[in-house]
Design an enzyme around this catalytic site. Structure first.
Site, short mmCIF file in Angstrom:
data_model
loop_
_atom_site.label_atom_id
_atom_site.label_comp_id
_atom_site.label_asym_id
_atom_site.label_seq_id
_atom_site.Cartn_x
_atom_site.Cartn_y
_atom_site.Cartn_z
N HIS A 146 30.57 18.88 54.44
CA HIS A 146 30.69 17.21 54.27
C HIS A 146 32.08 16.90 53.62
O HIS A 146 32.62 17.52 52.76
CB HIS A 146 29.58 16.79 53.44
CG HIS A 146 29.51 15.55 52.98
ND1 HIS A 146 28.83 14.79 53.71
CD2 HIS A 146 29.88 14.78 51.91
CE1 HIS A 146 28.95 13.50 53.18
NE2 HIS A 146 29.55 13.60 51.98
N CYS B 140 46.98 17.39 87.20
CA CYS B 140 46.80 17.35 85.80
C CYS B 140 48.30 16.95 85.20
O CYS B 140 48.35 16.18 84.19
CB CYS B 140 46.06 18.57 85.20
SG CYS B 140 45.95 18.39 83.46
N GLY C 208 50.54 20.45 89.75
CA GLY C 208 49.28 19.61 90.23
C GLY C 208 49.00 18.38 89.58
O GLY C 208 50.00 17.83 89.14
#
Length: 466
Positions: free
Chosen positions: A449, A43, A41
């Site tokens: 972090h 994509c 298809g």
């Protein structure tokens, strides 16, 4: 011609058709999947995957060009466009080959039929096989339409004679780097291709009828992207109506447009038409099966994705609505759960996240400010510049912002994330929305972090009534 019977017929080997074939086959159903073109298809062949493969090359070239900002001074990158295209073609073919192996060898209950399908009666398909290999008649009590869309081409004088590209033909056929790519349409396809080809070395002009690019977004969301594209050297011609296209003997293309400042003539080497999509429903004999379409040709379905014809479903872009691969894949899950697990789900109730893969990315989920106002949903909004994110400062990728909308119950209504890793950050907000979390839970979440995810701690600190 005698008909061959199956338990299910699927027209279109796209992001709903293939997994549905696998699921039905594994449940013991005999399935035929019919495809007239490349497997996979839009994509796999001319949408998400090949675009992002080429975008990766363009972004790598940009990183080299801008490395001086981080104290690295490499030579100017040389873009080998043939090698860029060859990599895209190789990876695309690998994906097609993988799909073909799975359809033809991994599932004995699946038969792949290469050809063009059309209805001749309810639950009956006539197949004109590819390469003039003959014809077949197939029947089944269940038929699934996953035929997708194709590029819409506006009625502009001279455009057919002058020649043009669409995202379909560009990604399948273009082998040379355009000297000057003129793009008609400033929505998602236009901006992604515009930045990509500019970074690969083309001169780029985007022509858009609206006053801003991506006019479905809030203006204060789309305008920062517009400014970044202009800073990279892309010319924008806004509020422009194209009315004529021509190409001279030397191959130079001229597009004439009416603008607020008067007539403009934009000259280029290639024209990319990116003005929308139309459904692949022509010449399918839908009326012979009792299948109804709207005025634009999209197949009409109910909440369970069923058409007006008994036993016939439509999945993916061909039914209209948001045209994203992940939405098409979810259509498959809705039908699978309904047919195989007796778990019906209304497709209108799902979230519609999406990402514009420019750099920075724009990730969107939930309500925008204008949508919230239109629906009269009370909201507070916080907008955090990307330059305040520690990870952004450390990497030098400080352009953009993170914007969140919060309801009166302190739960998220939506987010627009325009910054590095915008799609990934947006998805974290989507997870919070799916978990029905209050924004205070994100503010107080312990997050490693320094990461991009830390923006979840800080995104709500500027909440103001919208």
């Amino acid at each position: 011609m005698p008909a061959t019977s199956y338990d299910a017929l699927i027209i279109g080997s796209g992001q709903a058709g293939n997994p549905l074939a696998y699921a039905l086959a594994e449940a013991g159903r005999r399935v035929a999947i019919i495809e007239s073109a490349h497997l996979g298809g839009s994509c796999v062949n001319y949408g998400c995957a090949p675009t992002k493969i080429m975008l990766a090359s363009a972004q790598r070239a940009h990183l080299v060009r801008t490395a001086g900002e981080l104290g690295i001074r490499p030579p100017e990158p040389v873009v080998d466009f043939a090698a860029v295209v060859a990599r895209k073609d190789r990876l695309t073919q690998d994906a097609r080959d993988g799909i073909e192996r799975k359809l033809t060898t991994a599932h004995p209950n699946i038969r792949l039929v290469r050809g063009w399908a059309r209805f001749t009666a309810p639950n009956t398909l006539h197949i004109d096989l590819n390469d003039k290999a003959g014809q077949e008649q197939l029947t089944a009590p269940l038929i699934f339409l996953n035929t997708g869309t194709r590029a819409a081409v506006p009625l502009i004088a001279g455009i057919e004679a002058a020649g043009y590209l669409t995202n379909d033909t560009l990604l399948l056929d273009l082998k040379e780097l355009p000297e000057h790519l003129v793009i008609l349409g400033g929505s998602y396809i236009g901006v992604e291709f515009g930045q990509m080809f500019r970074r690969l070395g083309s001169r780029v002009t985007i022509i858009e009828t609206s006053a801003t690019l991506m006019d479905r977004e809030d203006t204060d969301v789309s305008r920062p992207l517009q400014e970044i594209l202009e800073a990279e050297g892309i010319e924008l011609v806004l509020e422009a109506e194209a009315r004529h296209v021509s190409r001279n003997a030397e191959g130079v293309l001229t597009l004439t447009a009416d603008t607020p400042g008067g007539e403009r003539r934009i000259r280029g080497s290639h024209l990319l038409v990116a003005t929308g999509r139309v459904p692949n429903t022509l010449d399918m004999g839908l009326e012979l099966a009792g299948i109804q379409t709207d005025e634009d040709g999209y197949i009409q379905v109910d909440n369970d994705l069923r058409t007006a014809a008994k036993g016939v479903y439509a999945l993916g872009d061909v039914k209209g609505g948001p045209q994203f691969t992940h939405i098409t894949y979810d259509d498959y899950r809705i039908v699978r759960d309904q047919l195989l697990h007796n778990k019906p789900r209304d497709y209108h109730q799902r979230p519609v996240p999406y990402v514009v893969f420019t750099e920075p990315q724009l990730g969107r989920i939930g309500l925008s400010k204008s949508e919230a106002r239109k629906q009269k949903v009370p909201f507070r909004v916080s907008r955090l510049p990307a330059s305040t994110i520690g990870r952004a400062v450390e990497t030098g990728l400080t352009e953009g912002f993170v914007e969140v909308l919060v309801g009166d119950d302190d739960r998220l209504l939506g987010a627009a994330v325009f910054c590095e890793q915008g799609g990934e950050i947006m998805t974290m907000f989507q997870l919070a929305m799916a978990g029905d979390l209050r924004y205070q839970q994100l503010e107080n979440l312990v997050i490693a972090h320094p990461t991009w995810a830390e923006v979840l701690n800080n995104a709500f600190q500027r909440l103001e009534r919208g």
